[in-house]
Motif scaffolding. Structure first.
Motif, PDB file in Angstrom:
ATOM      1  N   ILE A  21     -36.337   0.152  43.663  1.00  0.00           N
ATOM      2  CA  ILE A  21     -35.940  -1.245  43.441  1.00  0.00           C
ATOM      3  C   ILE A  21     -36.404  -1.699  42.054  1.00  0.00           C
ATOM      4  O   ILE A  21     -35.650  -2.337  41.320  1.00  0.00           O
ATOM      5  CB  ILE A  21     -36.467  -2.172  44.559  1.00  0.00           C
ATOM      6  N   LYS A  22     -37.632  -1.334  41.665  1.00  0.00           N
ATOM      7  CA  LYS A  22     -38.112  -1.675  40.316  1.00  0.00           C
ATOM      8  C   LYS A  22     -37.180  -1.090  39.255  1.00  0.00           C
ATOM      9  O   LYS A  22     -36.816  -1.766  38.292  1.00  0.00           O
ATOM     10  CB  LYS A  22     -39.529  -1.131  40.087  1.00  0.00           C
ATOM     11  N   GLU A  29     -29.327  -3.063  36.876  1.00  0.00           N
ATOM     12  CA  GLU A  29     -28.418  -2.843  38.013  1.00  0.00           C
ATOM     13  C   GLU A  29     -28.499  -4.009  38.992  1.00  0.00           C
ATOM     14  O   GLU A  29     -27.502  -4.414  39.570  1.00  0.00           O
ATOM     15  CB  GLU A  29     -28.785  -1.528  38.721  1.00  0.00           C
ATOM     16  N   MET A  30     -29.711  -4.553  39.150  1.00  0.00           N
ATOM     17  CA  MET A  30     -29.913  -5.744  39.974  1.00  0.00           C
ATOM     18  C   MET A  30     -30.289  -6.881  39.036  1.00  0.00           C
ATOM     19  O   MET A  30     -31.152  -6.724  38.182  1.00  0.00           O
ATOM     20  CB  MET A  30     -31.016  -5.513  41.010  1.00  0.00           C
ATOM     21  N   GLN A  31     -29.643  -8.007  39.210  1.00  0.00           N
ATOM     22  CA  GLN A  31     -29.804  -9.148  38.312  1.00  0.00           C
ATOM     23  C   GLN A  31     -30.716 -10.216  38.921  1.00  0.00           C
ATOM     24  O   GLN A  31     -30.794 -10.348  40.141  1.00  0.00           O
ATOM     25  CB  GLN A  31     -28.435  -9.772  38.025  1.00  0.00           C
ATOM     26  N   PRO A  32     -31.387 -11.000  38.062  1.00  0.00           N
ATOM     27  CA  PRO A  32     -32.206 -12.109  38.561  1.00  0.00           C
ATOM     28  C   PRO A  32     -31.373 -13.012  39.470  1.00  0.00           C
ATOM     29  O   PRO A  32     -30.219 -13.321  39.177  1.00  0.00           O
ATOM     30  CB  PRO A  32     -32.620 -12.849  37.287  1.00  0.00           C
ATOM     31  N   GLY A  33     -31.963 -13.395  40.607  1.00  0.00           N
ATOM     32  CA  GLY A  33     -31.275 -14.255  41.562  1.00  0.00           C
ATOM     33  C   GLY A  33     -30.481 -13.488  42.603  1.00  0.00           C
ATOM     34  O   GLY A  33     -30.048 -14.064  43.599  1.00  0.00           O
ATOM     35  N   GLU A  34     -30.285 -12.194  42.395  1.00  0.00           N
ATOM     36  CA  GLU A  34     -29.529 -11.382  43.359  1.00  0.00           C
ATOM     37  C   GLU A  34     -30.339 -11.247  44.640  1.00  0.00           C
ATOM     38  O   GLU A  34     -31.539 -11.005  44.618  1.00  0.00           O
ATOM     39  CB  GLU A  34     -29.236 -10.010  42.765  1.00  0.00           C
ATOM     40  N   MET A  35     -29.657 -11.402  45.762  1.00  0.00           N
ATOM     41  CA  MET A  35     -30.331 -11.341  47.057  1.00  0.00           C
ATOM     42  C   MET A  35     -30.536  -9.899  47.497  1.00  0.00           C
ATOM     43  O   MET A  35     -29.654  -9.066  47.350  1.00  0.00           O
ATOM     44  CB  MET A  35     -29.509 -12.086  48.106  1.00  0.00           C
ATOM     45  N   ASP A  63     -46.062  -7.680  42.254  1.00  0.00           N
ATOM     46  CA  ASP A  63     -45.823  -7.239  40.874  1.00  0.00           C
ATOM     47  C   ASP A  63     -44.832  -8.121  40.124  1.00  0.00           C
ATOM     48  O   ASP A  63     -44.538  -7.872  38.964  1.00  0.00           O
ATOM     49  CB  ASP A  63     -45.341  -5.790  40.858  1.00  0.00           C
ATOM     50  N   GLY A  64     -44.295  -9.156  40.795  1.00  0.00           N
ATOM     51  CA  GLY A  64     -43.420 -10.111  40.125  1.00  0.00           C
ATOM     52  C   GLY A  64     -41.960  -9.713  40.027  1.00  0.00           C
ATOM     53  O   GLY A  64     -41.193 -10.331  39.297  1.00  0.00           O
ATOM     54  N   PHE A  65     -41.540  -8.701  40.774  1.00  0.00           N
ATOM     55  CA  PHE A  65     -40.152  -8.254  40.702  1.00  0.00           C
ATOM     56  C   PHE A  65     -39.236  -9.048  41.629  1.00  0.00           C
ATOM     57  O   PHE A  65     -38.057  -9.201  41.345  1.00  0.00           O
ATOM     58  CB  PHE A  65     -40.049  -6.764  41.037  1.00  0.00           C
ATOM     59  N   ILE A  66     -39.779  -9.499  42.754  1.00  0.00           N
ATOM     60  CA  ILE A  66     -38.962 -10.253  43.703  1.00  0.00           C
ATOM     61  C   ILE A  66     -39.710 -11.518  44.119  1.00  0.00           C
ATOM     62  O   ILE A  66     -40.921 -11.624  43.927  1.00  0.00           O
ATOM     63  CB  ILE A  66     -38.596  -9.418  44.958  1.00  0.00           C
ATOM     64  N   VAL A  76     -34.198 -11.144  43.595  1.00  0.00           N
ATOM     65  CA  VAL A  76     -34.761 -10.598  42.365  1.00  0.00           C
ATOM     66  C   VAL A  76     -35.320 -11.776  41.588  1.00  0.00           C
ATOM     67  O   VAL A  76     -34.657 -12.802  41.419  1.00  0.00           O
ATOM     68  CB  VAL A  76     -33.685  -9.859  41.532  1.00  0.00           C
ATOM     69  N   ALA A  77     -36.563 -11.646  41.141  1.00  0.00           N
ATOM     70  CA  ALA A  77     -37.229 -12.728  40.424  1.00  0.00           C
ATOM     71  C   ALA A  77     -36.562 -12.975  39.073  1.00  0.00           C
ATOM     72  O   ALA A  77     -35.922 -12.087  38.516  1.00  0.00           O
ATOM     73  CB  ALA A  77     -38.705 -12.398  40.220  1.00  0.00           C
ATOM     74  N   SER A  78     -36.727 -14.188  38.577  1.00  0.00           N
ATOM     75  CA  SER A  78     -36.237 -14.512  37.242  1.00  0.00           C
ATOM     76  C   SER A  78     -36.855 -13.536  36.257  1.00  0.00           C
ATOM     77  O   SER A  78     -38.027 -13.192  36.363  1.00  0.00           O
ATOM     78  CB  SER A  78     -36.631 -15.935  36.856  1.00  0.00           C
ATOM     79  N   THR A  79     -36.068 -13.098  35.329  1.00  0.00           N
ATOM     80  CA  THR A  79     -36.525 -12.072  34.392  1.00  0.00           C
ATOM     81  C   THR A  79     -37.710 -12.550  33.581  1.00  0.00           C
ATOM     82  O   THR A  79     -37.676 -13.597  32.958  1.00  0.00           O
ATOM     83  CB  THR A  79     -35.375 -11.679  33.439  1.00  0.00           C
ATOM     84  N   ASN A  80     -38.747 -11.773  33.604  1.00  0.00           N
ATOM     85  CA  ASN A  80     -39.916 -12.007  32.785  1.00  0.00           C
ATOM     86  C   ASN A  80     -39.995 -10.824  31.826  1.00  0.00           C
ATOM     87  O   ASN A  80     -40.527  -9.783  32.155  1.00  0.00           O
ATOM     88  CB  ASN A  80     -41.174 -12.085  33.661  1.00  0.00           C
ATOM     89  N   LYS A  81     -39.429 -10.976  30.636  1.00  0.00           N
ATOM     90  CA  LYS A  81     -39.312  -9.876  29.677  1.00  0.00           C
ATOM     91  C   LYS A  81     -40.661  -9.251  29.337  1.00  0.00           C
ATOM     92  O   LYS A  81     -40.769  -8.043  29.225  1.00  0.00           O
ATOM     93  CB  LYS A  81     -38.610 -10.350  28.410  1.00  0.00           C
ATOM     94  N   GLU A  82     -41.683 -10.074  29.175  1.00  0.00           N
ATOM     95  CA  GLU A  82     -43.008  -9.529  28.841  1.00  0.00           C
ATOM     96  C   GLU A  82     -43.525  -8.644  29.964  1.00  0.00           C
ATOM     97  O   GLU A  82     -44.075  -7.582  29.715  1.00  0.00           O
ATOM     98  CB  GLU A  82     -44.003 -10.661  28.575  1.00  0.00           C
ATOM     99  N   PHE A  83     -43.323  -9.083  31.196  1.00  0.00           N
ATOM    100  CA  PHE A  83     -43.796  -8.299  32.329  1.00  0.00           C
ATOM    101  C   PHE A  83     -43.062  -6.975  32.408  1.00  0.00           C
ATOM    102  O   PHE A  83     -43.668  -5.926  32.605  1.00  0.00           O
ATOM    103  CB  PHE A  83     -43.621  -9.085  33.635  1.00  0.00           C
ATOM    104  N   PHE A  84     -41.728  -7.016  32.270  1.00  0.00           N
ATOM    105  CA  PHE A  84     -40.949  -5.786  32.350  1.00  0.00           C
ATOM    106  C   PHE A  84     -41.308  -4.846  31.208  1.00  0.00           C
ATOM    107  O   PHE A  84     -41.378  -3.636  31.391  1.00  0.00           O
ATOM    108  CB  PHE A  84     -39.449  -6.079  32.366  1.00  0.00           C
ATOM    109  N   GLN A  85     -41.552  -5.397  30.025  1.00  0.00           N
ATOM    110  CA  GLN A  85     -41.948  -4.568  28.884  1.00  0.00           C
ATOM    111  C   GLN A  85     -43.290  -3.904  29.173  1.00  0.00           C
ATOM    112  O   GLN A  85     -43.475  -2.721  28.871  1.00  0.00           O
ATOM    113  CB  GLN A  85     -42.029  -5.417  27.601  1.00  0.00           C
TER     114      GLN A  85
END
Length: 127
Positions: A21-22, A29-35, A63-66, A76-85
């Motif tokens: 999922i991560k 492939e999975m977008q923020p807000g996707e159920m 971990d802030g992904f969902i 899917v949680a709102s994109t946090n670019k710093e976290f994903f980086q």
């Protein structure tokens, strides 16, 4: 999104779910807000225990992904670019650690490993 579980892997099932999922979220492939499916639906589709699905979702949420919205579901949680980086950097560090261990145990010099990394890195930029 399709999740593939292997009983032959040394990795626990909840970790297999979490990592897939991560990867789907980080790749876009999975977008923020996707159920996401409910824990029960996920457990049923993968033929696993609801407790295993719950553990995977708890780890993803920690971990802030969902994020779970009571009465609405898990998204899917709102994109946090710093976290994903940071997550991608951690993943790269693990792979580089493994490469360093292979290099040391096989007698491959640091200079050669750096040369190989440079080739792979620059080759990808040229693609």
């Amino acid at each position: 999104m399709e999740i593939i579980i292997s009983n032959n892997k040394s990795k626990p099932i909840y970790e297999q779910i979490t990592s897939q999922i991560k990867a789907a979220i980080m790749s876009g492939e999975m977008q923020p807000g996707e159920m996401l499916p409910s824990m029960r639906a996920l457990a049923k589709s993968l033929h696993i225990s609801v407790i295993t699905a719950q553990k995977a979702y708890e780890d993803l949420q920690r971990d802030g992904f969902i994020e779970t919205v009571t009465g609405r579901g898990t998204f899917v949680a709102s994109t946090n670019k710093e976290f994903f980086q940071e997550e991608k950097l951690r993943n790269a560090e693990e792979k580089l650690q493994e490469a360093a261990e292979i290099g040391r145990s096989s007698g491959i010099s640091l200079k050669k490993l750096i040369e190989l990394l440079t080739i792979f890195y620059e080759d990808e930029e040229d693609s």
